[in-house]
Design a protein around this motif. Structure first.
Motif, PDB file in Angstrom:
ATOM      1  N   ARG A  28       9.155   1.000  -8.140  1.00  0.00           N
ATOM      2  CA  ARG A  28      10.033   0.137  -7.332  1.00  0.00           C
ATOM      3  C   ARG A  28      10.176   0.707  -5.937  1.00  0.00           C
ATOM      4  NH1 ARG A  28      14.020  -2.860 -10.546  1.00  0.00           N
ATOM      5  NH2 ARG A  28      13.625  -2.349 -12.717  1.00  0.00           N
ATOM      6  N   TYR A  29      10.346  -0.188  -4.976  1.00  0.00           N
ATOM      7  CA  TYR A  29      10.795   0.203  -3.635  1.00  0.00           C
ATOM      8  C   TYR A  29      12.204  -0.349  -3.516  1.00  0.00           C
ATOM      9  CZ  TYR A  29       5.846   1.011  -2.572  1.00  0.00           C
ATOM     10  OH  TYR A  29       4.556   1.466  -2.560  1.00  0.00           O
ATOM     11  N   GLY A  30      13.190   0.473  -3.728  1.00  0.00           N
ATOM     12  CA  GLY A  30      14.562  -0.036  -3.748  1.00  0.00           C
ATOM     13  C   GLY A  30      14.692  -1.059  -4.856  1.00  0.00           C
ATOM     14  N   ARG A  56      10.294  -4.592  -7.014  1.00  0.00           N
ATOM     15  CA  ARG A  56       9.421  -3.959  -7.992  1.00  0.00           C
ATOM     16  C   ARG A  56       7.972  -4.193  -7.570  1.00  0.00           C
ATOM     17  NH1 ARG A  56      10.881  -4.625 -14.299  1.00  0.00           N
ATOM     18  NH2 ARG A  56       9.328  -3.194 -15.104  1.00  0.00           N
ATOM     19  N   ALA A  57       7.235  -3.111  -7.363  1.00  0.00           N
ATOM     20  CA  ALA A  57       5.853  -3.243  -6.887  1.00  0.00           C
ATOM     21  C   ALA A  57       4.845  -3.169  -8.023  1.00  0.00           C
ATOM     22  CB  ALA A  57       5.552  -2.168  -5.850  1.00  0.00           C
ATOM     23  N   LEU A  58       5.160  -2.432  -9.102  1.00  0.00           N
ATOM     24  CA  LEU A  58       4.263  -2.364 -10.260  1.00  0.00           C
ATOM     25  C   LEU A  58       5.057  -2.570 -11.538  1.00  0.00           C
ATOM     26  CD1 LEU A  58       1.962   0.732  -9.500  1.00  0.00           C
ATOM     27  CD2 LEU A  58       1.410  -1.684  -9.184  1.00  0.00           C
ATOM     28  N   PRO A  74      -6.349   8.538   1.581  1.00  0.00           N
ATOM     29  CA  PRO A  74      -5.402   7.433   1.728  1.00  0.00           C
ATOM     30  C   PRO A  74      -5.931   6.313   2.612  1.00  0.00           C
ATOM     31  CG  PRO A  74      -4.742   9.291   3.102  1.00  0.00           C
ATOM     32  CD  PRO A  74      -5.957   9.722   2.338  1.00  0.00           C
ATOM     33  N   GLU A  75      -5.326   5.149   2.461  1.00  0.00           N
ATOM     34  CA  GLU A  75      -5.675   4.026   3.333  1.00  0.00           C
ATOM     35  C   GLU A  75      -5.409   4.454   4.775  1.00  0.00           C
ATOM     36  OE1 GLU A  75      -3.831   0.363   2.149  1.00  0.00           O
ATOM     37  OE2 GLU A  75      -4.539  -0.670   3.940  1.00  0.00           O
ATOM     38  N   GLY A  76      -6.328   4.143   5.666  1.00  0.00           N
ATOM     39  CA  GLY A  76      -6.143   4.506   7.065  1.00  0.00           C
ATOM     40  C   GLY A  76      -6.517   5.948   7.364  1.00  0.00           C
ATOM     41  N   GLY A 107      -7.706  -6.706  -6.111  1.00  0.00           N
ATOM     42  CA  GLY A 107      -6.597  -7.652  -6.174  1.00  0.00           C
ATOM     43  C   GLY A 107      -6.243  -8.095  -4.777  1.00  0.00           C
ATOM     44  N   PRO A 108      -5.516  -9.212  -4.669  1.00  0.00           N
ATOM     45  CA  PRO A 108      -5.171  -9.719  -3.337  1.00  0.00           C
ATOM     46  C   PRO A 108      -4.216  -8.792  -2.583  1.00  0.00           C
ATOM     47  CG  PRO A 108      -4.113 -11.007  -5.069  1.00  0.00           C
ATOM     48  CD  PRO A 108      -5.005 -10.042  -5.756  1.00  0.00           C
ATOM     49  N   ASN A 109      -4.025  -9.051  -1.302  1.00  0.00           N
ATOM     50  CA  ASN A 109      -3.089  -8.259  -0.496  1.00  0.00           C
ATOM     51  C   ASN A 109      -1.718  -8.244  -1.145  1.00  0.00           C
ATOM     52  OD1 ASN A 109      -4.990  -7.769   1.424  1.00  0.00           O
ATOM     53  ND2 ASN A 109      -4.282  -9.357   2.834  1.00  0.00           N
ATOM     54  N   GLY A 110      -1.124  -7.063  -1.175  1.00  0.00           N
ATOM     55  CA  GLY A 110       0.229  -6.958  -1.706  1.00  0.00           C
ATOM     56  C   GLY A 110       0.298  -6.901  -3.220  1.00  0.00           C
ATOM     57  N   ALA A 111      -0.853  -6.842  -3.890  1.00  0.00           N
ATOM     58  CA  ALA A 111      -0.859  -6.841  -5.361  1.00  0.00           C
ATOM     59  C   ALA A 111      -0.341  -5.533  -5.940  1.00  0.00           C
ATOM     60  CB  ALA A 111      -2.273  -7.106  -5.878  1.00  0.00           C
ATOM     61  N   GLY A 112      -0.365  -4.466  -5.128  1.00  0.00           N
ATOM     62  CA  GLY A 112       0.152  -3.179  -5.603  1.00  0.00           C
ATOM     63  C   GLY A 112      -0.912  -2.103  -5.749  1.00  0.00           C
ATOM     64  N   LYS A 113      -2.083  -2.344  -5.187  1.00  0.00           N
ATOM     65  CA  LYS A 113      -3.202  -1.403  -5.355  1.00  0.00           C
ATOM     66  C   LYS A 113      -2.895  -0.038  -4.738  1.00  0.00           C
ATOM     67  CE  LYS A 113      -6.035  -4.164  -3.129  1.00  0.00           C
ATOM     68  NZ  LYS A 113      -5.073  -5.210  -2.699  1.00  0.00           N
ATOM     69  N   SER A 114      -2.420  -0.051  -3.480  1.00  0.00           N
ATOM     70  CA  SER A 114      -2.099   1.223  -2.817  1.00  0.00           C
ATOM     71  C   SER A 114      -0.944   1.909  -3.532  1.00  0.00           C
ATOM     72  CB  SER A 114      -1.700   0.998  -1.351  1.00  0.00           C
ATOM     73  OG  SER A 114      -2.792   0.492  -0.640  1.00  0.00           O
ATOM     74  N   THR A 115       0.029   1.121  -3.946  1.00  0.00           N
ATOM     75  CA  THR A 115       1.168   1.692  -4.663  1.00  0.00           C
ATOM     76  C   THR A 115       0.687   2.422  -5.918  1.00  0.00           C
ATOM     77  OG1 THR A 115       2.601  -0.070  -3.842  1.00  0.00           O
ATOM     78  CG2 THR A 115       3.366   1.131  -5.795  1.00  0.00           C
ATOM     79  N   LEU A 116      -0.282   1.831  -6.607  1.00  0.00           N
ATOM     80  CA  LEU A 116      -0.795   2.436  -7.835  1.00  0.00           C
ATOM     81  C   LEU A 116      -1.468   3.790  -7.549  1.00  0.00           C
ATOM     82  CD1 LEU A 116      -1.496   2.413 -10.831  1.00  0.00           C
ATOM     83  CD2 LEU A 116      -3.450   0.911 -10.313  1.00  0.00           C
ATOM     84  N   ASP A 133      -8.630   4.915  -1.296  1.00  0.00           N
ATOM     85  CA  ASP A 133      -7.907   3.681  -0.976  1.00  0.00           C
ATOM     86  C   ASP A 133      -8.582   2.983   0.200  1.00  0.00           C
ATOM     87  OD1 ASP A 133      -6.135   1.622  -0.756  1.00  0.00           O
ATOM     88  OD2 ASP A 133      -4.323   2.869  -0.567  1.00  0.00           O
ATOM     89  N   GLU A 134      -9.244   1.898  -0.093  1.00  0.00           N
ATOM     90  CA  GLU A 134      -9.925   1.061   0.906  1.00  0.00           C
ATOM     91  C   GLU A 134     -10.888   1.849   1.796  1.00  0.00           C
ATOM     92  OE1 GLU A 134      -9.349  -2.252   1.051  1.00  0.00           O
ATOM     93  OE2 GLU A 134      -7.278  -2.639   0.465  1.00  0.00           O
ATOM     94  N   PRO A 135     -11.878   2.505   1.204  1.00  0.00           N
ATOM     95  CA  PRO A 135     -12.783   3.315   2.036  1.00  0.00           C
ATOM     96  C   PRO A 135     -13.621   2.513   3.023  1.00  0.00           C
ATOM     97  CG  PRO A 135     -13.580   3.218  -0.227  1.00  0.00           C
ATOM     98  CD  PRO A 135     -12.210   2.615  -0.230  1.00  0.00           C
TER      99      PRO A 135
END
Ligand code: ATP
Length: 237
Positions: A13-15, A18-20, A85-87, A37-46, A162-164
């Motif tokens: 969760r972020y506050g 719930r992200a996953l 990490p992403e970026g 998965g689409p944007n915002g699906a929770g991939k980076s969070t995972l 993450d997103e290489p």
């Protein structure tokens, strides 16, 4: 032999958000697993939760049979997990050599430092050529190579990417994926999060499709390519 990575019933969760939700995932020794998965699906969070960057709200994460669920990032790293990490998050005002050295901070990685550096330079000769230059002056593709090289300096058993391919020209993406293949053949297990789904499925043994924080589908990469859910949700077909 236990899996390199086991994730069970993971919630993050972020506050209040719930992200996953109830995510399960496993990675066997030497396996390449992709998460799409689409944007915002929770991939980076995972992947950030696996790396100990985000704290799980519930569930269990184990690396080579040892529970890492509540550990901070540097201690998860000590269990053999490294993240790109992403970026990229390289240190632009430091040299390429110093960026790589920082990757080897974990105690287990220090004794073999020179040998590991040699392996990274073999994998990415550009990093050897540009050793004394500031990382911020590298091209995008070279920075991605540096981020991967830095993660390898920790001698991981499991590499999280993450997103290489993000923001790279196609020819650079080819180089990065070629390097990932060689990393896999050296015995490192890999989890790759990708927006370039075709490319990720081409390299992976198995794939997980995330949608709104849940695992919507999973299976062998070859069959996931033909899956109706994958085609609809991420390939836009
Ligand atoms: P993308 O491909 O766009 O990066 P993603 O699949 O990696 O997407 P995440 O970045 O993991 O998705 O985001 C999952 C959800 O969590 C999204 O709804 C996002 O808005 C939310 N989220 C991510 N990071 C935070 C944060 N630091 N604080 C609050 N919410 C966040």
């Amino acid at each position: 032999m236990s899996d390199v990575l086991e994730v069970e019933s993971l919630d993050v969760r972020y506050g209040d958000a719930r992200a996953l939700w109830d995510v399960a995932l496993r990675v066997g020794a030497g396996e390449t697993v992709c998460v799409v998965g689409p944007n915002g699906a929770g991939k980076s969070t995972l992947v950030n939760a696996i790396a100990g960057i985000h704290r799980a709200t519930a569930g269990r994460i184990a690396v080579n049979g040892a529970e890492t669920t509540a550990l901070p990032g540097h201690r998860v790293c000590a269990h053999g997990v490294a993240i790109v990490p992403e970026g990229r998050r390289i240190f632009p005002r430091m040299t390429v050599a110093d960026n790589l050295m920082l990757g080897a901070y974990r105690r287990g990685a220090r004794p073999g430092f020179k040998a590991t550096l040699g392996t990274v330079h073999e994998l990415f000769p550009r990093l050897a050529e540009r050793s004394g230059q500031l990382a911020g002056n590298l091209s995008g593709g070279e920075q991605q190579m540096l981020a991967i090289g830095r993660a390898l300096m920790a001698k991981p058993a499991l590499l999280l990417l993450d997103e290489p391919s993000l923001g790279l020209a196609p020819v650079r993406v080819d180089e990065v994926y070629d390097a990932i293949r060689r990393i896999v053949s050296s015995g490192v297990s890999v989890v790759v999060v990708e927006q370039d789904v075709e490319r990720a499925l081409a390299i992976a043994d198995r794939a997980y499709l995330l949608g709104e924080g849940r695992v919507v589908a999973s299976g062998p990469a070859a069959s996931m390519r033909d899956s109706e859910e994958v085609r609809r949700s991420v390939l836009g077909l």
